[in-house]
Scaffold this motif. Structure first.
Motif, PDB file in Angstrom:
ATOM      1  N   ARG A  69      11.180   8.306 -13.213  1.00 20.16           N
ATOM      2  CA  ARG A  69      10.922   9.728 -13.060  1.00 20.16           C
ATOM      3  C   ARG A  69       9.441  10.066 -13.242  1.00 20.16           C
ATOM      4  N   MET A  70       8.737   9.235 -14.012  1.00 23.18           N
ATOM      5  CA  MET A  70       7.305   9.462 -14.226  1.00 23.18           C
ATOM      6  C   MET A  70       6.455   8.972 -13.059  1.00 23.18           C
ATOM      7  N   ARG A  71       6.971   8.012 -12.328  1.00 28.66           N
ATOM      8  CA  ARG A  71       6.152   7.294 -11.350  1.00 28.66           C
ATOM      9  C   ARG A  71       5.503   8.191 -10.304  1.00 28.66           C
ATOM     10  N   PRO A  72       6.201   9.178  -9.715  1.00 30.41           N
ATOM     11  CA  PRO A  72       5.518  10.030  -8.727  1.00 30.41           C
ATOM     12  C   PRO A  72       4.312  10.772  -9.307  1.00 30.41           C
ATOM     13  N   GLN A  73       4.427  11.191 -10.588  1.00 31.14           N
ATOM     14  CA  GLN A  73       3.301  11.889 -11.203  1.00 31.14           C
ATOM     15  C   GLN A  73       2.147  10.934 -11.482  1.00 31.14           C
ATOM     16  N   ILE A  74       2.474   9.697 -11.882  1.00 30.12           N
ATOM     17  CA  ILE A  74       1.423   8.695 -12.066  1.00 30.12           C
ATOM     18  C   ILE A  74       0.687   8.471 -10.753  1.00 30.12           C
ATOM     19  N   MET A  75       1.433   8.413  -9.665  1.00 25.83           N
ATOM     20  CA  MET A  75       0.821   8.234  -8.351  1.00 25.83           C
ATOM     21  C   MET A  75      -0.107   9.404  -8.031  1.00 25.83           C
ATOM     22  N   ARG A  76       0.350  10.631  -8.289  1.00 30.70           N
ATOM     23  CA  ARG A  76      -0.504  11.791  -8.009  1.00 30.70           C
ATOM     24  C   ARG A  76      -1.775  11.764  -8.857  1.00 30.70           C
ATOM     25  N   ILE A  92      -4.170   9.336  -7.353  1.00 22.95           N
ATOM     26  CA  ILE A  92      -4.803   9.903  -6.161  1.00 22.95           C
ATOM     27  C   ILE A  92      -5.943  10.825  -6.575  1.00 22.95           C
ATOM     28  N   ASP A  93      -5.704  11.656  -7.599  1.00 25.36           N
ATOM     29  CA  ASP A  93      -6.775  12.521  -8.101  1.00 25.36           C
ATOM     30  C   ASP A  93      -7.973  11.689  -8.551  1.00 25.36           C
ATOM     31  N   GLU A  94      -7.709  10.571  -9.238  1.00 22.07           N
ATOM     32  CA  GLU A  94      -8.797   9.728  -9.721  1.00 22.07           C
ATOM     33  C   GLU A  94      -9.543   9.085  -8.560  1.00 22.07           C
ATOM     34  N   ILE A 150       0.855  -1.182   0.000  1.00 25.45           N
ATOM     35  CA  ILE A 150       0.000   0.000   0.000  1.00 25.45           C
ATOM     36  C   ILE A 150       0.894   1.235   0.000  1.00 25.45           C
ATOM     37  N   ILE A 151       0.748   2.078  -1.032  1.00 26.32           N
ATOM     38  CA  ILE A 151       1.555   3.288  -1.167  1.00 26.32           C
ATOM     39  C   ILE A 151       0.910   4.452  -0.431  1.00 26.32           C
ATOM     40  N   ALA A 152      -0.420   4.548  -0.547  1.00 25.34           N
ATOM     41  CA  ALA A 152      -1.136   5.649   0.094  1.00 25.34           C
ATOM     42  C   ALA A 152      -2.559   5.215   0.384  1.00 25.34           C
ATOM     43  N   ILE A 153      -3.176   5.885   1.338  1.00 25.86           N
ATOM     44  CA  ILE A 153      -4.582   5.656   1.656  1.00 25.86           C
ATOM     45  C   ILE A 153      -5.292   6.999   1.510  1.00 25.86           C
ATOM     46  N   ILE A 154      -6.281   7.037   0.626  1.00 27.89           N
ATOM     47  CA  ILE A 154      -6.997   8.265   0.306  1.00 27.89           C
ATOM     48  C   ILE A 154      -8.410   8.151   0.854  1.00 27.89           C
ATOM     49  N   ASN A 155      -8.690   8.844   1.954  1.00 31.27           N
ATOM     50  CA  ASN A 155     -10.010   8.750   2.597  1.00 31.27           C
ATOM     51  C   ASN A 155     -10.399   7.292   2.812  1.00 31.27           C
ATOM     52  N   SER A 156      -9.478   6.511   3.356  1.00 30.70           N
ATOM     53  CA  SER A 156      -9.674   5.094   3.706  1.00 30.70           C
ATOM     54  C   SER A 156      -9.607   4.146   2.522  1.00 30.70           C
ATOM     55  N   VAL A 157      -9.357   4.653   1.311  1.00 34.03           N
ATOM     56  CA  VAL A 157      -9.264   3.794   0.125  1.00 34.03           C
ATOM     57  C   VAL A 157      -7.794   3.667  -0.262  1.00 34.03           C
ATOM     58  N   PRO A 158      -7.267   2.431  -0.337  1.00 35.09           N
ATOM     59  CA  PRO A 158      -5.832   2.253  -0.581  1.00 35.09           C
ATOM     60  C   PRO A 158      -5.445   2.408  -2.046  1.00 35.09           C
ATOM     61  N   LEU A 159      -4.217   2.831  -2.256  1.00 37.49           N
ATOM     62  CA  LEU A 159      -3.573   2.848  -3.562  1.00 37.49           C
ATOM     63  C   LEU A 159      -2.341   1.964  -3.440  1.00 37.49           C
ATOM     64  N   THR A 160      -2.247   0.942  -4.298  1.00 41.81           N
ATOM     65  CA  THR A 160      -1.152  -0.024  -4.180  1.00 41.81           C
ATOM     66  C   THR A 160      -0.120   0.162  -5.278  1.00 41.81           C
ATOM     67  N   ARG A 161       1.034  -0.449  -5.060  1.00 46.11           N
ATOM     68  CA  ARG A 161       2.081  -0.412  -6.074  1.00 46.11           C
ATOM     69  C   ARG A 161       1.596  -1.074  -7.362  1.00 46.11           C
ATOM     70  N   VAL A 168      -0.111   1.471  -9.568  1.00 49.69           N
ATOM     71  CA  VAL A 168       0.833   2.348 -10.250  1.00 49.69           C
ATOM     72  C   VAL A 168       1.528   1.607 -11.389  1.00 49.69           C
ATOM     73  N   ASP A 169       1.933   0.366 -11.148  1.00 50.14           N
ATOM     74  CA  ASP A 169       2.624  -0.421 -12.174  1.00 50.14           C
ATOM     75  C   ASP A 169       1.723  -0.632 -13.398  1.00 50.14           C
ATOM     76  N   ASN A 170       0.439  -0.937 -13.156  1.00 47.15           N
ATOM     77  CA  ASN A 170      -0.485  -1.177 -14.268  1.00 47.15           C
ATOM     78  C   ASN A 170      -0.685   0.079 -15.104  1.00 47.15           C
TER      79      ASN A 170
END
Length: 465
Positions: free
Chosen positions: A106-113, A116-118, A70-81, A84-86
């Motif tokens: 170098r792109m990966r942090p922006q993909i993660m952001r 999170i927006d989605e 789990i990379i981040a939790i957004i309002n209790s909803v997880p975002l996993t590696r 991001v890989d997919n």
């Protein structure tokens, strides 16, 4: 509002219509609302489950593998590696470029952001009880396949072959359709332009006659903290390098731009200087057509711009072509050094067709008999916007006479000009002006709503992407 981009050229450039570009205006605007507790409609065997995931369903535990971290939790909803890989694999596949691991890192942090927006947008869609039906998702995927000359289910097979989950594409489509419905709700009566507003814009354009305007596309990369924008600048520079290496601008914009124009592959249409940031105007004035700008620092982030055309407001004469086409597909990709028997037979059939058809109606009828893999009527074409080779072919082609067989890797095209007329393309119809006004209003509403969602969100970061 512009919500789709017609796809021309090679279908092998896989899906220039990926993501947002897959959605037609009718698909995006059609409201589908249901309470989340309703029983989901029965799924077609060929369409994955498209119902939004509930919080209880998405509560994950770490299974030890890095993909499930789990990379981040957004309002209790997880975002996993894995998420991001997919998304990363989807981007690599859609660009068709061999991207190095260093570029992807170098792109990966922006993909993660972006993900999170989605997640935040998905939660807003759910909170408004907007349901995106399986039929809408299936129609969007069928649209991708149809516009790229692909057989039904070919997209699923191509993604699977390249190790990309179809769910990754479905998630993007679902959010885009749902977000447009959110914005429609948010705008309400403001989504209808009054005759007075249209008249005011027409008068403003008349006052600007003689000034320049630009056919511009953009990628907007927001900066979370203006005091520390190094990461976003580095990402922007990486994207620019890939664009200059040949990555298709619409695909990159659809994947990474945070402006509402991303829904149209970054295209802003013909835009006046007063509607652009002064920093962008200063650059595009000097840019040759087709060039990719360096990072342009604007309020809130960075802009990457490309200009496809420049004209003087009120004056742009051109030629409009009414055309028809027939397309004869190859069963496999053409190797010019070793054509197959089917490809030789297809060429013979195409030559015979050029010798026998005598009218646009006959060519359209032949295309229907061939399965209409590509539409018989591709719509009116502006001669001056076609590539030089097609300008030469169609510009001198007599009305009612077919072209010679035009061979590509996917098949053979035959075109016919049915009519020509001159037009001042700088003239704007009331409906075009209304579309531009609506675009501006939607952009403002989307930016404000995104800011509100981030301000209210509880985001907990667990690990690096």
């Amino acid at each position: 509002m512009r919500l789709s981009l017609s796809v021309t050229g090679s279908a092998l450039a896989l899906l220039v219509a990926f993501g947002s570009l897959a959605i037609s205006p009718a698909e995006a605007a059609r409201p589908h609302r249901a309470h989340p507790a309703q029983e989901a409609p029965e799924q077609d065997e060929g369409v994955p489950d498209t119902a939004p995931t509930s919080k209880s369903d998405t509560t994950l535990t770490q299974l030890g593998g890095t993909e499930d971290t789990i990379i981040a939790i957004i309002n209790s909803v997880p975002l996993t590696r894995r998420d991001v890989d997919n998304r990363e694999r989807l981007f690599v596949l859609s660009t068709g470029l061999p991207l190095s691991q260093d570029v992807l890192d170098r792109m990966r942090p922006q993909i993660m952001r972006q993900l999170i927006d989605e997640r935040l947008r998905t939660q807003e869609i759910l909170s408004r009880h907007i349901n995106i039906s399986p039929e809408q998702i299936a129609a969007a995927i069928e649209g991708i396949e149809r516009r790229n000359g692909m057989e039904p289910h070919a997209l699923r097979n191509k993604l699977a072959q390249d190790g990309v989950s179809l769910t990754t594409l479905i998630d993007q489509i679902r959010v885009q359709i749902g977000w447009m419905q959110v914005l429609r709700q948010e705008l309400g009566a403001k989504s209808r332009m009054t005759s007075q507003e249209i008249s005011q814009r027409q008068e403003a354009l008349r006052r600007q006659e003689g000034r320049a305007e630009y056919l511009i596309s953009e990628i907007f990369v927001p900066v979370a903290d203006p005091r520390h924008s190094e990461s976003e600048l580095k990402f922007t520079e990486t994207i620019i390098q890939e664009l200059r290496n040949g990555a298709p601008f619409p695909i990159v914009a659809a994947q990474f731009s945070q402006a509402q124009s991303a829904l149209d592959g970054g295209s802003m249409g013909w835009t006046q200087e007063d509607s652009l940031d002064p920093e962008v105007v200063a650059i595009v004035k000097q840019m040759p057509e087709g060039a990719i700008s360096n990072p342009i620092k604007v309020a809130g982030g960075y802009v990457i711009a490309t200009v496809s055309g420049k004209r003087i407001i009120g004056h742009q004469p051109g030629t409009l072509l009414d055309t028809r086409q027939a397309f004869l597909p190859f069963s496999t990709q053409l190797n010019p050094q070793a054509p197959t028997d089917q490809q030789r037979q297809t060429l013979e059939k195409a030559v015979h067709l050029t010798q026998t058809v005598r009218s646009c109606e006959e060519l359209a009828a032949a295309n229907k008999q061939l399965g209409e893999v590509r539409p018989s009527n591709p719509g009116e074409l502006q001669l001056e916007r076609l590539n030089p080779q097609m300008q030469q072919i169609l510009g001198s082609l007599p009305i009612g006479k077919p072209t010679r067989p035009l061979v590509s890797a996917e098949g053979i095209d035959i075109l016919m000009v049915c009519g020509k007329k001159t037009k001042n393309f700088a003239d704007r119809t009331p409906s075009e002006i209304a579309d531009q006004l609506l675009n501006e209003r939607v952009e403002q509403t989307a930016q404000q709503l995104d800011r509100d969602l981030h301000r209210k969100a509880v985001i907990e970061y667990r690990a690096k992407p």
